[in-house]
Design a protein around this motif. Structure first.
Motif, PDB file in Angstrom:
ATOM      1  N   MET A 498      15.292  69.573  72.432  1.00  0.00           N
ATOM      2  CA  MET A 498      15.811  69.916  73.756  1.00  0.00           C
ATOM      3  C   MET A 498      14.926  69.327  74.846  1.00  0.00           C
ATOM      4  O   MET A 498      15.424  68.803  75.848  1.00  0.00           O
ATOM      5  CB  MET A 498      15.893  71.438  73.898  1.00  0.00           C
ATOM      6  CG  MET A 498      16.964  72.095  73.035  1.00  0.00           C
ATOM      7  SD  MET A 498      16.981  73.896  73.195  1.00  0.00           S
ATOM      8  CE  MET A 498      17.467  74.074  74.916  1.00  0.00           C
ATOM      9  N   ASN A 499      13.625  69.392  74.635  1.00  0.00           N
ATOM     10  CA  ASN A 499      12.686  68.842  75.610  1.00  0.00           C
ATOM     11  C   ASN A 499      12.838  67.335  75.722  1.00  0.00           C
ATOM     12  O   ASN A 499      12.826  66.776  76.828  1.00  0.00           O
ATOM     13  CB  ASN A 499      11.256  69.211  75.202  1.00  0.00           C
ATOM     14  CG  ASN A 499      10.242  68.848  76.274  1.00  0.00           C
ATOM     15  OD1 ASN A 499      10.419  69.169  77.439  1.00  0.00           O
ATOM     16  ND2 ASN A 499       9.169  68.185  75.873  1.00  0.00           N
ATOM     17  N   PHE A 500      13.017  66.655  74.577  1.00  0.00           N
ATOM     18  CA  PHE A 500      13.187  65.205  74.609  1.00  0.00           C
ATOM     19  C   PHE A 500      14.464  64.825  75.355  1.00  0.00           C
ATOM     20  O   PHE A 500      14.483  63.844  76.109  1.00  0.00           O
ATOM     21  CB  PHE A 500      13.221  64.621  73.191  1.00  0.00           C
ATOM     22  CG  PHE A 500      13.466  63.140  73.159  1.00  0.00           C
ATOM     23  CD1 PHE A 500      12.477  62.252  73.554  1.00  0.00           C
ATOM     24  CD2 PHE A 500      14.702  62.627  72.781  1.00  0.00           C
ATOM     25  CE1 PHE A 500      12.704  60.881  73.556  1.00  0.00           C
ATOM     26  CE2 PHE A 500      14.937  61.269  72.781  1.00  0.00           C
ATOM     27  CZ  PHE A 500      13.933  60.386  73.169  1.00  0.00           C
ATOM     28  N   ASP A 515      23.606  65.292  70.551  1.00  0.00           N
ATOM     29  CA  ASP A 515      23.389  63.926  70.057  1.00  0.00           C
ATOM     30  C   ASP A 515      21.962  63.730  69.570  1.00  0.00           C
ATOM     31  O   ASP A 515      21.711  62.973  68.630  1.00  0.00           O
ATOM     32  CB  ASP A 515      23.705  62.907  71.149  1.00  0.00           C
ATOM     33  CG  ASP A 515      25.203  62.758  71.382  1.00  0.00           C
ATOM     34  OD1 ASP A 515      25.978  63.306  70.574  1.00  0.00           O
ATOM     35  OD2 ASP A 515      25.590  62.131  72.386  1.00  0.00           O
ATOM     36  N   ALA A 516      21.003  64.411  70.226  1.00  0.00           N
ATOM     37  CA  ALA A 516      19.596  64.278  69.827  1.00  0.00           C
ATOM     38  C   ALA A 516      19.352  64.869  68.450  1.00  0.00           C
ATOM     39  O   ALA A 516      18.377  64.510  67.783  1.00  0.00           O
ATOM     40  CB  ALA A 516      18.693  64.957  70.854  1.00  0.00           C
ATOM     41  N   ARG A 517      20.226  65.760  68.001  1.00  0.00           N
ATOM     42  CA  ARG A 517      20.083  66.343  66.659  1.00  0.00           C
ATOM     43  C   ARG A 517      20.654  65.436  65.573  1.00  0.00           C
ATOM     44  O   ARG A 517      20.386  65.624  64.401  1.00  0.00           O
ATOM     45  CB  ARG A 517      20.819  67.690  66.585  1.00  0.00           C
ATOM     46  CG  ARG A 517      20.286  68.785  67.492  1.00  0.00           C
ATOM     47  CD  ARG A 517      20.951  70.100  67.133  1.00  0.00           C
ATOM     48  NE  ARG A 517      20.645  71.152  68.092  1.00  0.00           N
ATOM     49  CZ  ARG A 517      21.475  71.585  69.034  1.00  0.00           C
ATOM     50  NH1 ARG A 517      22.692  71.039  69.136  1.00  0.00           N
ATOM     51  NH2 ARG A 517      21.121  72.550  69.858  1.00  0.00           N
ATOM     52  N   ASP A 518      21.466  64.477  65.970  1.00  0.00           N
ATOM     53  CA  ASP A 518      22.209  63.630  65.032  1.00  0.00           C
ATOM     54  C   ASP A 518      21.504  62.284  64.866  1.00  0.00           C
ATOM     55  O   ASP A 518      21.368  61.531  65.844  1.00  0.00           O
ATOM     56  CB  ASP A 518      23.629  63.422  65.567  1.00  0.00           C
ATOM     57  CG  ASP A 518      24.517  62.695  64.571  1.00  0.00           C
ATOM     58  OD1 ASP A 518      23.982  61.968  63.710  1.00  0.00           O
ATOM     59  OD2 ASP A 518      25.748  62.832  64.664  1.00  0.00           O
ATOM     60  N   PRO A 519      21.040  61.956  63.656  1.00  0.00           N
ATOM     61  CA  PRO A 519      20.343  60.672  63.461  1.00  0.00           C
ATOM     62  C   PRO A 519      21.168  59.465  63.903  1.00  0.00           C
ATOM     63  O   PRO A 519      20.625  58.507  64.463  1.00  0.00           O
ATOM     64  CB  PRO A 519      20.088  60.646  61.947  1.00  0.00           C
ATOM     65  CG  PRO A 519      20.096  62.079  61.533  1.00  0.00           C
ATOM     66  CD  PRO A 519      21.089  62.759  62.424  1.00  0.00           C
ATOM     67  N   LEU A 541       7.833  59.195  73.060  1.00  0.00           N
ATOM     68  CA  LEU A 541       8.178  60.606  73.230  1.00  0.00           C
ATOM     69  C   LEU A 541       9.040  61.100  72.074  1.00  0.00           C
ATOM     70  O   LEU A 541       8.881  62.237  71.615  1.00  0.00           O
ATOM     71  CB  LEU A 541       8.918  60.806  74.559  1.00  0.00           C
ATOM     72  CG  LEU A 541       8.081  60.605  75.826  1.00  0.00           C
ATOM     73  CD1 LEU A 541       8.985  60.652  77.058  1.00  0.00           C
ATOM     74  CD2 LEU A 541       6.987  61.662  75.931  1.00  0.00           C
ATOM     75  N   LEU A 542       9.934  60.260  71.585  1.00  0.00           N
ATOM     76  CA  LEU A 542      10.764  60.646  70.438  1.00  0.00           C
ATOM     77  C   LEU A 542       9.902  60.816  69.198  1.00  0.00           C
ATOM     78  O   LEU A 542      10.065  61.787  68.440  1.00  0.00           O
ATOM     79  CB  LEU A 542      11.850  59.593  70.191  1.00  0.00           C
ATOM     80  CG  LEU A 542      12.767  59.840  68.985  1.00  0.00           C
ATOM     81  CD1 LEU A 542      13.481  61.185  69.110  1.00  0.00           C
ATOM     82  CD2 LEU A 542      13.780  58.707  68.830  1.00  0.00           C
ATOM     83  N   LYS A 745      23.888  65.020  75.740  1.00  0.00           N
ATOM     84  CA  LYS A 745      23.145  64.785  74.469  1.00  0.00           C
ATOM     85  C   LYS A 745      21.658  64.731  74.753  1.00  0.00           C
ATOM     86  O   LYS A 745      21.019  64.169  74.759  1.00  0.00           O
ATOM     87  CB  LYS A 745      23.670  63.655  73.947  1.00  0.00           C
ATOM     88  CG  LYS A 745      23.514  62.480  73.213  1.00  0.00           C
ATOM     89  CD  LYS A 745      24.110  61.444  72.839  1.00  0.00           C
ATOM     90  CE  LYS A 745      23.755  60.550  71.941  1.00  0.00           C
ATOM     91  NZ  LYS A 745      23.854  59.736  71.351  1.00  0.00           N
TER      92      LYS A 745
END
Length: 796
Positions: A498-500, A515-519, A541-542, A745
Motif C-alpha cells: 500500500m505504501n509503495f 495491481d501492486a499485489r499482482d506480479p 522502492l519496490l 493500483k
C-alpha cells in the motif's frame, strides 16, 4: 596521605543512587581534591570488577542495580516455545534470533538479552506479540567467536578497548598489559577472555596482535572480515582432505552413470572464471527444443561427516570481493576435480528437458552422469558469435557453435517471454563496480555496472537455462513428496505494498493497490516506467517493499519474484551449500534409497536457516567492502563539487548518489541549517517549515564533499544548489498524482537466477547560493568567509 577506601566511594555513590555520578562530582562529595581523581578511579575500577558498581560512558558511575531478571510468569502466556539460534544484535540495542529449525526471526528486546552478546548461540523462550514473536534469553549455549578488532583507548593509567563492531558493548576491559610500541591510530586484534555473566557485566579481553594503521585498505577489509567471523584460510584438516582428492576421476566412479561424453556440452562463463560448475547443450527438435544441463557432482566428493563438509556448511557460500573471492570449497575441488574443465572426464548431476515451442516442459529426466566439456565459452565470445555485439573479440570455439548457440538463444527468449508473461519481476538496478589500480590493491574509480547489451543477452541465455533446471528439479522433488531445501520468496507485506502504491502515485506513476499485489501488473508497471527519470528510484522502492528471499523446507509458498510455485537452487553446488544439500537428496531419489522424511526434514530446515543467515552475512561483507573502497576513493577529494540524484530520504537526512564516481554521500539533517526540515508522511521528501524548500527523492542536486570517515565507511556532503521551487511544485504528473492520491493500483541479489545486489541510481535547474557565509571557491579549493555556523535540531 590517607588511602581512598572503596567503602567511602560506595557511600558517596549511595547518596544519589541510582543516578550515575561523574568522578569529579564524587571527589566533591568526598571532600577530596580533584588532583586525586586517578585514585578515585582506581577504587571505582576495583568496585566495577567486584560487580558492585557499573561504569557508564563519560567517566560516570552508579551503584549496580540488583535488578532481578523478569520472571518467567512475566512473559509466559501460552503459547510459549523454546527456540535456539544465533542472536544478532542491532547497534541500537535490540536483537533478533534466527531459529535453527527455520521460521520467522524472533525479536529480543534489550531487557531480555541477559548475558548474551551479539553472535552467541542461545536458547530463548518465545511468545506471540502484536508484531511477530518476541523472546527472552534463558541460556547461552555457545559463545560467539572470541576474536574482534578494536581501538586501544588510554587515559592516564587506565586503558580499555573500544570494539569496531557497534553490536558489541561500547567498552571492554583490557586484561593484561598494554602492548609495547606505538598503539596510537592502530587497530588491534583482541580475544575475549571474560564473557559477561549477567546484563550489567563488563566483558574483558586481551590484545593478541596489532592489526595495522587505521584507515589502510587491507586493515579495514580485515576488520570487516573479523567482525563478521569470516575466515579466508582453510584449516589443515580441510586441506589434508583436499590433498587426498585424486587428480582424475577413477574409472570405478563412472560405473552406473549416464554417459554424456559424446554430447557437445559447453560451459559459458566470464573470461576470468576459475570455477565451472554448469554446462549446457541445446538442440531444436520437431516439437520444440531438447536441453541438457549438467552440474558438477560436488556431493560425490564432499561427504557428510568430513572436515570439508563441516567447513562448507560453516561458510555457507562463496564471498566475492573487488580483489578476490573467498571460496566455499578448497581450490583442489572448486577449480579442479569438481570443475567442468574442457576435454576432461567429470562427474555430474544432470537434467534433460524437452520443451515445447511455447516454452512448456513436456518431459524431464534427472540423472547422475559422466561428461566431458567440449569447450570453455565466454559470454563475450557467445555474444560476438551471435552477432549481438562487435565491441568484443571473437572466440573461435564459440564461432564454431553458432548454430547451436542460435537454438539456445531461441529457447531462452521463449522461456524469458513466458516468465515475464506470468509476472516474473526484473529489477534492473545498477551495481557499483570497483576499479582497482594495476596492483589490484587501491581503488581508482567506482562505476555503474554497464553490460554491453549484446553480452547481456548472452548472460540471459545461460540464466534462463539455470532457472529452467532449478524449477524442473523443484517440481520433480515436490511431485515425489521428498523433503528438500527450497528458495522461498513470499508475497510482499500488505502495508508495504500500500505504501509503495502511494509512493508511486506521489512520483507521478499511478499503481493501484490491487495491481501492486499482482506480479503480472507489477511487471507491466515496470515496463511503463522504463526510461523515466523516476525508474531507478521506483525500482529501488519496490525492492525495499519486497520480502527477502530465504531458504526453507516449505514447498508451498513458492517464489513471488519469479512468479513460480516450484523453485530451489540446484545449479551452483561449488559456491552454495543449499545446492549441495539438494544434490544429496536427489542422489537418494535416483538410487532408490529409502528416505526417512521424519529425520531429514528438521535436518534440512536447520541447514536452510543457517544458509540464509550466512547468505546475509556474505551480502553484508560484500556491501561493506565496496562501501569501504568508495570511501577510500573519495578521501582525497574533500572540498570538490559533485552532481547527483537524491537516492533516499529519511529522518537522518538525505542520501545522494553521485553521477561520477558512483558513490553515495549523506547530507545530515542538521547540516540543512537554512530552515527546519521535517519528513513528509510518505517519507520521500524533507520540507522546510519556513521557506517550504523541498528535498525530494529522485531530484537532481549538486553537493560539496565535506568529510570522509574510512572506519565508518561514511561519506558526508553539503548541498551547494537547490531547484528553484518553493511551495509550488512542477506542474507535471508527479504533482497531480500527489494531489489526488493513488488512482486506485528477486531472488536475493539477482532475481533468483541460478547464476547469480542491487544499488540505486540517481542526477539543475536554477542554482542558489548555499548561504552568504560561503565565499567563492574553485573546484577543490578552500572556502572563504570563515566558519559555517550551524544549529542542531531534534531529528524527527
Amino acid at each position: 596521605m590517607k588511602k581512598i577506601e572503596r567503602e567511602a566511594v560506595m557511600e558517596a555513590l549511595r547518596e544519589h543512587a541510582p543516578r550515575a555520578q561523574h568522578v569529579a562530582e564524587l571527589c566533591g562529595r568526598m571532600k577530596i581534591s580533584k588532583k586525586r581523581k586517578d585514585e578515585v578511579l582506581d577504587a571505582l575500577d576495583e568496585l566495577v570488577k567486584l560487580g558492585m558498581v557499573t561504569e557508564m560512558p563519560g567517566l560516570r558511575f552508579r551503584i549496580r542495580r540488583q535488578r532481578p531478571m523478569p520472571t518467567l510468569d512475566a512473559i509466559q502466556r501460552p503459547p510459549v516455545s523454546k527456540v535456539r539460534g544465533v542472536m544478532n544484535r542491532n547497534p541500537k540495542g535490540f536483537a533478533f534470533l534466527t531459529p535453527e529449525e527455520g521460521g520467522e526471526d524472533v525479536f529480543i528486546p534489550p531487557r531480555f538479552q541477559g548475558a548474551a552478546l551479539h553472535g552467541d548461540r542461545v536458547e530463548i523462550l518465545a511468545k506471540p506479540s502484536p508484531k511477530g514473536r518476541e523472546g527472552k534469553v534463558v541460556q547461552v549455549l555457545e559463545r560467539r567467536p572470541s576474536r574482534f578488532t578494536a581501538t586501544l583507548e588510554k587515559r592516564g593509567k587506565r586503558a580499555w578497548l573500544t570494539p569496531d563492531d557497534p553490536r558489541l558493548p561500547d567498552r571492554i576491559e583490557l586484561i593484561g598489559d598494554v602492548p609495547k610500541g606505538k598503539t596510537r591510530d592502530m587497530a588491534v586484534i583482541a580475544t575475549m577472555k571474560r564473557f559477561p555473566q549477567d546484563t550489567d557485566d563488563m566483558p574483558g579481553a586481551e590484545v593478541v596482535d596489532i592489526l595495522g594503521v587505521q584507515g589502510m585498505t587491507a586493515v579495514e577489509v580485515m576488520k570487516i572480515k573479523i567482525r563478521e567471523g569470516v575466515v579466508e584460510e582453510f584449516d589443515e584438516r580441510v586441506l589434508a582432505e583436499a590433498r587426498d582428492v585424486p587428480d582424475e576421476v577413477p574409472e570405478e566412479d563412472k560405473v552406473g552413470r549416464r554417459d554424456l561424453r559424446d554430447l557437445d556440452l559447453c560451459t559459458i562463463d566470464p573470461e576470468d572464471a576459475r570455477d565451472h560448475d554448469d554446462a549446457i547443450y541445446c538442440e531444436r527438435t520437431k516439437s520444440g527444443w531438447r536441453v541438457v544441463v549438467a552440474i558438477a557432482d560436488v556431493a560425490h566428493y564432499v561427504r557428510p561427516g568430513t572436515a570439508i563438509d563441516a567447513s562448507a556448511l560453516e561458510r555457507g557460500c562463496s564471498i566475492y570481493l573487488p580483489d578476490r573471492a573467498i571460496p566455499m570449497l578448497p581450490r583442489e575441488l572448486s577449480s579442479h576435480l569438481a570443475s567442468l574443465i574442457p576435454d576432461t572426464d567429470r562427474l555430474c548431476m544432470g537434467v534433460e528437458i524437452n520443451v515445447t515451442r511455447r516454452g512448456k516442459v513436456r518431459s524431464a529426466q534427472l540423472f547422475e552422469g559422466v561428461m566431458r566439456s567440449r569447450a570453455k565459452l565466454t559470454y563475450r565470445g557467445v555474444a560476438r558469435a551471435l552477432g549481438l555485439t562487435d565491441k568484443v573479440r571473437s572466440q573461435p570455439e564459440a564461432e564454431k557453435r553458432r548454430e547451436n548457440l542460435e537454438q539456445l538463444k531461441e529457447l531462452a527468449m521463449v522461456l524469458r517471454k513466458k516468465r515475464h508473461d506470468r509476472g516474473a519481476l526484473e529489477l534492473d538496478l545498477p551495481e557499483p563496480k570497483v576499479i582497482l589500480d594495476q596492483h589490484g590493491v587501491e581503488p581508482i574509480d567506482v562505476q555503474r555496472s554497464k553490460a554491453d547489451p549484446g553480452v547481456k543477452v548472452a548472460y540471459q541465455m545461460v540464466e534462463e537455462m539455470m532457472l529452467l533446471a532449478n524449477e524442473t528439479v523443484a517440481a520433480e522433488l515436490k511431485k515425489r513428496d521428498v523433503p528438500a531445501i527450497y528458495r522461498i520468496h513470499g508475497k510482499p507485506d500488505e502495508k508495504k505494498i500500500m505504501n509503495f502504491s502511494q509512493l508511486a502515485a506521489a512520483l507521478g506513476h499511478d499503481l493501484s493497490v490491487d495491481d501492486a499485489r499482482d506480479p503480472k501488473e507489477l511487471t507491466s508497471f515496470l515496463k511503463r516506467i522504463e526510461g523515466s527519470d523516476e525508474a531507478d528510484v521506483l525500482q529501488y522502492l519496490l525492492l525495499r517493499s519486497m520480502q527477502q528471499a530465504v531458504y526453507g523446507i516449505d514447498s508451498e509458498t513458492g517464489h513471488f519474484g519469479l512468479a513460480t510455485k516450484d523453485y530451489l537452487h540446484f545449479t551452483s553446488p561449488i559456491r552454495r551449500y543449499p545446492d549441495l544439500a539438494v544434490h544429496r537428496v536427489l542422489k537418494k531419489v535416483l538410487r532408490g534409497e529409502p528416505i526417512d522424511a521424519v529425520t531429514l526434514r528438521p535436518h534440512l530446515a536447520s541447514i536452510a536457516a543457517r544458509s540464509s543467515q550466512l547468505e546475509r552475512r556474505a551480502f553484508v561483507v560484500e556491501r561493506d567492502v565496496v562501501n569501504l573502497y568508495r570511501a577510500i576513493l573519495m578521501r582525497d577529494r574533500v572540498g570538490e563539487d559533485f552532481d547527483g540524484r537524491i537516492a533516499s530520504v529519511d529522518r537522518y537526512g538525505v542520501r545522494v548518489a553521485f553521477d561520477d564516481p558512483y558513490v553515495e554521500a549523506l547530507i545530515p539533517l542538521e547540516a540543512l541549517d537554512d530552515d527546519y526540515y521535517e519528513l513528509d508522511e510518505l517519507g520521500i521528501r524533507l520540507v522546510g517549515a519556513r521557506t517550504a524548500q523541498i528535498y525530494e527523492l529522485g531530484e537532481r542536486i549538486q553537493v560539496e564533499l565535506e568529510d570522509v570517515n574510512i572506519a565508518g565507511r561514511e561519506i558526508r556532503a553539503l548541498p551547494t544548489t537547490l531547484d528553484q521551487r518553493k511551495t509550488q511544485r512542477r506542474t507535471k504528473t508527479r504533482g497531480r498524482g500527489r494531489d489526488r492520491g493513488p488512482k486506485g493500483k528477486d531472488d536475493s541479489r539477482k532475481g533468483g537466477s541460478g547464476k547469480g545486489g542491487s544499488r540505486r541510481n540517481r542526477s539543475d535547474a536554477g542554482k542558489r547560493a548555499r548561504g552568504a557565509s560561503k565565499g567563492g571557491k574553485g573546484k577543490g579549493g578552500k572556502k572563504s568567509g570563515g566558519t559555517r555556523k550551524r544549529r542542531s535540531r531534534t531529528k524527527r
